[in-house]
Motif scaffolding. Structure first.
Motif, PDB file in Angstrom:
ATOM      1  N   ASP A   1      39.349  35.608 -34.864  1.00  0.00           N
ATOM      2  CA  ASP A   1      39.813  34.783 -33.743  1.00  0.00           C
ATOM      3  C   ASP A   1      41.304  34.454 -33.927  1.00  0.00           C
ATOM      4  OD1 ASP A   1      37.229  34.561 -32.604  1.00  0.00           O
ATOM      5  OD2 ASP A   1      36.752  32.838 -33.863  1.00  0.00           O
TER       6      ASP A   1
ATOM      7  N   LEU B   1      40.603  25.103 -26.368  1.00  0.00           N
ATOM      8  CA  LEU B   1      39.377  25.844 -26.682  1.00  0.00           C
ATOM      9  C   LEU B   1      38.635  24.990 -27.701  1.00  0.00           C
ATOM     10  CD1 LEU B   1      41.676  28.038 -25.980  1.00  0.00           C
ATOM     11  CD2 LEU B   1      40.209  29.652 -27.179  1.00  0.00           C
TER      12      LEU B   1
ATOM     13  N   THR C   1      33.718  27.037 -26.739  1.00  0.00           N
ATOM     14  CA  THR C   1      33.708  28.122 -27.728  1.00  0.00           C
ATOM     15  C   THR C   1      32.498  28.016 -28.652  1.00  0.00           C
ATOM     16  OG1 THR C   1      35.229  26.823 -29.075  1.00  0.00           O
ATOM     17  CG2 THR C   1      36.186  28.565 -27.715  1.00  0.00           C
TER      18      THR C   1
ATOM     19  N   GLU D   1      36.571  32.187 -29.764  1.00  0.00           N
ATOM     20  CA  GLU D   1      37.992  31.981 -29.457  1.00  0.00           C
ATOM     21  C   GLU D   1      38.680  33.327 -29.231  1.00  0.00           C
ATOM     22  OE1 GLU D   1      36.384  30.453 -31.854  1.00  0.00           O
ATOM     23  OE2 GLU D   1      37.023  28.373 -32.099  1.00  0.00           O
TER      24      GLU D   1
END
Ligand code: SF4
Ligand code: SF4
Ligand code: FES
Length: 530
Positions: A331, A423, A440, A473
């Motif tokens: 991520d 997020l 997320t 993410e």
């Protein structure tokens, strides 16, 4: 090094090991060579009390206990002879003389060594006619553990654990002979940071955790390997999963990380996965300033539109990114690439901290702070100063740790930032200021790797399906990059491909991709092993 032969397996043994340790080192114990054992545990001192591990050693007239017999060069050992079988049956018969045999209501049933060994090595009838010892059931030992005295086989693992691992020594054997019972000292309950490990090492159903007992039968659980994300130690765990729900964490042995232990706080952190405050779908602030539920595509469009307008109007210098130490290396690699492609220099990571000890518990309360640093995200304190001073107009923020003490100390500093794209996994005050908020996934819901405090890269895989429209993410950021028309972004996110690209692009991650690390993890290049 001494060489020995056990049931025809020739093995080389390190100096000073006992027979059972030698079999464990060679990976043969209960995996090719069956030596049942109760009191021996690979990470505790030797007790030699249960007598179940008896084996025949060539040239020695009496059977020997494998857990306390030092290896000697040339030793020839048999674990399958008639004499050994008879000895095991005798020990099992004695252990069962006083056992209540309440398997149908025992929480350990299904993972009980008394059941397993009685089935494999015991006899199927009892010769005892005397009444069984009547002892206490449901003894409250402290905040986490309940004790059933009748089921205890007095292997003393729990006593040794408390003395040797947390070194708190709450448990003792009181009384002698058949009056022996496990007890706490009056007024001193079993209460330490690692207390629930005694339930894992108790080979029978005598010690159970208040949290897990009577929740579900263990044979309904699937054990999914994972990593605790409570701190940067990254203790290896099995997630017990059924009905798309995680019911418990139990430690998974990794001698390079957590041996066979985990702390109680980390163990209970499984509850965060299915918590009621998990975010489920994107929210986009509407015209009246109220966050409204949105489709993923509309949220990506809204976020990319705001970021593009800001960048075109004021340049990338007013944009910043705050990484989350809870996100995976994959991520964060996508985040790094997104920020680089946008031309954003102001990037950092906000790491929550707390208390630590000399055993496992680390001060950084997130699983991947070291990974974030290896990807070039420095501490966010200086960036927070810039945000407070009004120099940042657009912020992409992963997680809400930036609101903590030592960083922004609350959400007020973000109130005047023109664009906040957030997020996050759980509800927080970020919701009050985010213009677009993406839901997320937590580590138990995605694939990727996490780097622990010592630089060990460890894999996680999905144990449960995420709720509603929560994405990793990496997936959100890849979609954002594509919507912004950034080079190298096509909107797709595949953790394996990204991990491979990361291992090729960042020298520290060479050889530590998702497909390469294996179940025990692998050190970052330059990272220490422990
Ligand atoms: S409570 Fe469990 S671990 Fe402790 S002595 Fe009894 S059987 Fe062994
Ligand atoms: S020490 Fe850290 S990683 Fe290990 S169980 Fe506790 S919180 Fe989890
Ligand atoms: S395991 Fe050897 S005596 Fe208990």
């Amino acid at each position: 090094m001494p060489r020995i032969t056990v049931d025809g397996h020739e093995i080389e043994v390190a100096e000073g090991r006992t027979l059972l340790q030698a079999l464990d080192d060679a990976g043969l114990l209960m995996n090719g060579v069956d030596v049942p054992h109760y009191c021996w545990h690979p990470k505790l001192s030797i007790d030699g009390s249960c007598r179940l591990c008896q084996v025949e050693v060539e040239g020695v007239p009496k059977l020997q206990i494998a857990c306390n017999t030092p290896v000697q060069d040339g030793m020839v050992v048999t674990t399958t002879s008639e004499r050994v079988q008879q000895a095991r049956e005798g020990v099992m018969e004695l252990l069962l003389v006083n056992h209540p045999l309440d398997c149908p209501i025992c929480d350990q049933a299904g993972e009980c060594k008394l059941q397993d060994y009685a089935f494999e090595y015991g006899v199927d009838a009892s010769r005892s006619r005397e009444p069984r010892r009547a002892l206490k059931k449901n003894v409250d030992l402290g905040p986490t553990i309940v004790f059933d005295q009748e089921r205890c086989i007095l292997c003393r693992r729990c006593v040794r654990f408390c003395r040797e691992v947390p070194e708190t020594g709450e448990l003792v054997v009181q009384g002698r002979g058949d009056h022996s019972v496990i007890e706490t000292f009056p007024g001193a309950p079993l209460e330490n940071d690692y207390s629930m490990n005694v339930a894992d090492i108790c080979p029978v159903g005598a010690l159970t955790t208040k949290d897990f007992r009577f929740k579900i039968r263990v044979w309904f659980l699937e054990d999914v390997p994972g990593v605790c994300t409570g701190c940067s130690k990254g203790c290896n765990v099995h997630l017990g999963v059924a009905n798309n729900r995680v019911y418990r964490y139990v430690p998974r042995r990794n001698d390079a990380v957590n041996d066979t232990w985990m702390c109680d706080e980390g163990r209970m952190s499984y509850k965060r996965i299915g918590a009621a405050d998990r975010l489920e779908r994107p929210l986009v602030r509407g015209e009246l300033g109220v966050p409204e539920a949105s489709s993923f595509e509309a949220a990506v469009e809204a976020a990319s539109g705001r970021l593009a307008r800001l960048r075109d109007a004021k340049g990338a210098g007013v944009l910043a990114g705050v990484a989350s130490p809870h996100a995976t290396n994959e991520d964060l690699f996508v985040f790094r690439r997104l920020l680089d492609a946008l031309g954003v220099d102001a990037a950092a990571v906000a790491v929550p901290t707390g208390r630590s000890d000399a055993l496992l518990i680390q001060p950084e309360k997130a699983a991947n702070a070291a990974g974030a640093r290896a990807l070039g995200f420095g501490d966010a304190a200086a960036l927070c100063e810039r945000i407070r001073s009004g120099a940042i107009d657009g912020l992409i923020v992963l997680g809400h740790d930036v609101l903590g003490e030592g960083y922004l100390g609350g959400v007020a500093a973000l109130a005047n930032v023109d664009t906040v794209i957030a997020l996050d996994t759980h509800a927080s005050d970020l919701q009050r200021v985010a213009h677009v908020l993406f839901a997320t996934r937590v580590a138990a819901e995605k694939e990727g790797t996490l780097t622990n405090h010592a630089g060990r890269v460890q894999a996680v895989c999905p144990a449960v399906e995420p709720r509603a429209d929560a994405r990793s993410e990496g997936e959100v950021l890849a979609a954002l990059g594509a919507a912004l028309g950034l080079p190298g972004f096509d909107g797709r996110f595949d953790a394996h491909e990204v991990s491979k690209a990361l291992a090729e692009a960042v020298p520290a991650f060479a050889g530590a991709s998702l497909d390469a690390v294996g179940p025990g993890g692998a050190p970052l290049s330059g990272g220490s092993a422990r």
